[in-house]
Design an enzyme around this catalytic site. Structure first.
Site: not given
Ligand code: LLP
Length: 422
Positions: A248, A282-284, A352
């Site tokens: 997070g 759990e860093p991403g 589109c």
């Protein structure tokens, strides 16, 4: 109205003699070898972030598991694995990737809100280190599957701490009513149930309250709650030795707001001091977002009211974050020119859909057809979220390592896609 000043350029980018550089190479030179649009990552910038992260969190005893969903390219995963990081996965597909990248299955945490029996079986057989359980029902399924396979597993319960992370509604996960996690009122009951499951070693709690969090306060609130529930369960006689705090950590998308690793590490140290527990993160996004750009070409400009349009060859199928979360990815030119006057513009893609708009009322020197531009901060949740909408093939991903350019995912061809259809 927004714009990105040179001062807030991600650290892997700089201008030299009016040319945009990633590290030591000019992006124009790289684009001569690869058709746009394409994703470009700096391996050095990813390594630097891993280093910053480990230097902040290792001293307070935190083990770091990269959240694979943020960027699951095998070359990125190999970088993470070779730096000693574990992985946080949410599907059987991600498990296959991390194993292929050489990450030790014992260092893998299986999160995921609706794991199928087939995925659970795959993970148990692979020897995944920890299952983050999302419900009583999942606990029963893990019990059944581990019983059938005769294998013991480690598990923790993901709690919904009922804290508002203050992020965009689409990426908040820890509020009451969100589909994630278990109500804290049920923890004791589930620990009691797990006591009857010889193959399930229930060792603690997990949380993940949301993504792109830029204030420390929601973390303070939820980490303290996790401590309180851990102590409560221990007082009831259960053994808890693991606490997973999820991911997070927010990054700066051009508005100057982000959360720094050291501030969070200090909070963990303060809030969990003396608890005697293994802590996981759990860093991403915070490891990869700033290390990537999406290189794109201006297809056309269009005079219009109230603002002129700049039309790129990248679209929302390549980068959906602005359409999905109203996210900002600053756009900057690959070649600076002093000749052109700045004006507020709308920057759009070729899809589109009216939501195919990257930036509205964005001040920029009016580009010309054929100009190369980059959308910055696209190392996380960008290539992984792309689609083939409007029958546009997935674009290439390129990794720059010092001065070495490597295509780490080829662009799909239309033929390859059509081959799978009748
Ligand atoms: N752990 C769990 C259980 C998660 O669900 C997530 C992200 C993470 C860790 C990593 O969070 P991070 O450190 O990257 O914030 N597509 C959205 C973000 C969705 C995040 C989903 N979960 C976006 O583009 O902003």
């Amino acid at each position: 109205m927004q714009t990105m000043g040179a001062a807030s350029l991600p650290s892997c980018l700089s201008y030299q003699d009016n040319r945009l550089m990633m590290g030591e190479l000019s992006i124009k030179a790289i684009a001569e070898q690869q058709a746009t649009p394409f994703y470009l990552y700096s391996a050095d910038a990813i390594r630097q972030r891993i280093h910053d992260c480990l230097s902040a969190f290792s001293p307070v005893g935190v083990a770091v598991h990269f959240a694979v969903k943020s960027n699951s390219n095998l070359s990125v995963l190999r970088l993470m694995g070779s730096a000693g990081l574990g992985a946080d996965i949410v599907s059987g597909g991600e498990l296959t990737r991390v194993l292929k990248a050489g990450i030790d299955p014992g260092q893998v945490i299986f999160s995921g809100v609706a794991k199928t029996d087939a995925e659970l079986r795959q993970a148990v057989e692979a020897g995944v280190g920890q299952f983050n359980v999302e419900s009583a029902e999942e606990l029963f399924r893990i019990d059944r599957i581990t019983g059938q396979l005769g294998v013991q597993v480690n598990a923790v319960l993901r709690v919904n701490p009922e804290v508002d992370a203050g992020t965009h509604d689409h990426i908040t996960t820890g509020k009451k009513g969100n589909k994630f996690g278990i109500a804290f009122q049920r923890l004791s009951e589930l620990f009691c149930m797990a006591g009857e499951m010889p193959q399930v070693n229930l060792r603690g709690l997990a949380m993940h309250i949301g993504s792109q969090i830029v204030s420390i306060e929601p973390y303070r609130e939820s980490v303290l709650r996790m401590r309180q529930w851990t102590e409560q369960l221990r007082a009831e006689g259960y053994l808890l030795d693991t606490l997973d705090l999820g991911g997070g950590i927010g990054v700066d998308y051009g508005d100057g707001r982000s959360l720094c690793f050291v501030e969070y590490a200090n909070l963990i140290n303060e809030a969990l001091g003396g608890l005697d527990i293994s802590i996981q993160l759990e860093p991403g996004r915070s490891l990869v977002a700033a290390a990537g750009v999406l290189v794109t070409t201006v297809v056309a400009t269009k005079q219009a009211e109230p603002r002129n349009f700049v039309m790129l060859d990248a679209g929302m199928n390549d980068l959906i974050r602005p359409a999905l979360y109203q996210a900002t990815h600053p756009l900057i030119p690959v070649l600076l020119s002093n000749q052109r006057l700045e004006e507020p513009l709308d920057v759009v893609g070729p899809i589109c859909e009216s939501t195919d708009c990257f930036l509205k009322d964005y001040t920029l020197p009016l580009p010309e057809e054929g100009d190369l531009m980059v959308l910055t901060m696209t190392g996380a949740y960008s290539a992984v979220l792309s689609s083939t909408y409007n029958s546009r093939p997935l674009v290439a991903e390129v990794m720059l390592e010092h001065t070495n350019i490597r295509v780490i995912r080829k662009a799909w061809t239309l033929e390859e896609q059509l081959r799978l259809e009748e």
